[in-house]
Enzyme design. Structure first.
Site, PDB file in Angstrom:
ATOM      1  N   SER A 107      26.093  14.484  42.487  1.00 63.52           N
ATOM      2  CA  SER A 107      25.878  15.517  41.469  1.00 63.52           C
ATOM      3  C   SER A 107      24.411  15.533  41.037  1.00 63.52           C
ATOM      4  CB  SER A 107      26.754  15.244  40.234  1.00 63.52           C
ATOM      5  OG  SER A 107      28.111  15.266  40.585  1.00 63.52           O
ATOM      6  N   HIS A 141      32.993  15.526  46.501  1.00 66.35           N
ATOM      7  CA  HIS A 141      34.180  15.290  45.662  1.00 66.35           C
ATOM      8  C   HIS A 141      35.378  16.058  46.229  1.00 66.35           C
ATOM      9  CE1 HIS A 141      31.136  14.732  42.177  1.00 66.35           C
ATOM     10  NE2 HIS A 141      31.658  13.545  42.400  1.00 66.35           N
ATOM     11  N   LYS A 153      26.908  10.106  27.141  1.00 63.33           N
ATOM     12  CA  LYS A 153      26.135  10.813  28.173  1.00 63.33           C
ATOM     13  C   LYS A 153      25.859  12.233  27.705  1.00 63.33           C
ATOM     14  CE  LYS A 153      27.046   8.837  32.756  1.00 63.33           C
ATOM     15  NZ  LYS A 153      27.660   9.111  34.064  1.00 63.33           N
ATOM     16  N   ARG A 173      30.472   6.390  49.625  1.00 64.18           N
ATOM     17  CA  ARG A 173      29.550   7.104  50.501  1.00 64.18           C
ATOM     18  C   ARG A 173      28.764   6.129  51.367  1.00 64.18           C
ATOM     19  NH1 ARG A 173      26.911  10.104  45.507  1.00 64.18           N
ATOM     20  NH2 ARG A 173      27.212   7.955  44.872  1.00 64.18           N
TER      21      ARG A 173
END
Ligand code: PNS
Length: 162
Positions: free
Chosen positions: A127, A16, A40, A89
């Site tokens: 993460s 990030h 979440k 990515r």
């Protein structure tokens, strides 16, 4: 030109940070916007994530760290921003990211999503991977900013695995 970099950042990783630093060179201002997502259950609170990001980005003068709830495009309008910044990515990121970019464009046709290819060295990093390693006692010092490594260590020491 103002760019919003939206995400969960639970927690921020060096991947990030790579996108943030490069975004700050491209845009007049970058706003890292942490999504407040009631559906979440994150490891870190929004406030903790904001602090982690702020501490890791003190060297960037054209960066703001904030949180938002609801649609990203509505937040972008509020901040007078027409660019959403996202990192890509690997190929598997592409489908979801393209869907999100197209959906956002249908919600507000002034918005542009700009993708930066994540630097090669962080193409595997997420993460979730970081939390998995930290949970089982592995070192994450090479994957996250120093404060986050400390926070993860504290987190999993306070809540030992059964
Ligand atoms: O770090 P993440 O979890 O990949 O970030 C996803 C995020 C926060 C960018 C995305 O879920 C989002 O923009 N949520 C806000 C709701 C929204 O605007 N949805 C419309 C686009 S599908």
């Amino acid at each position: 030109m103002i760019a919003i970099y939206p995400g969960s950042f639970d927690p921020i990783t060096l991947g990030h940070l790579d996108i943030i630093e490069r975004g700050c060179k491209l845009f007049d201002q970058v706003i890292v916007a942490v999504l407040r997502n009631p559906s979440k259950s994150p490891l870190f609170t929004v406030q903790e994530r904001i602090e982690q990001i702020s501490l890791s980005t003190q060297h960037l003068s054209n960066l703001e760290v904030d949180s938002f709830i609801g649609l990203t495009v509505e937040y972008a309008k509020l901040k007078n921003a027409r660019v959403l910044l996202r990192g890509l990515r690997v190929l598997s990121d592409f489908e979801g990211e393209l869907q999100m970019a197209h959906t956002n464009e249908t919600l507000w046709n002034e918005i542009e999503t700009v993708f930066l290819a994540t630097s090669n060295e962080y193409s595997f990093l997420s993460s979730s991977v970081v939390k998995e390693v930290a949970k089982f006692g592995g070192s994450v010092a090479h994957l996250v900013p120093p404060q986050v490594a400390l926070d993860l260590c504290r987190c999993y020491t306070e809540t030992p695995l059964e």
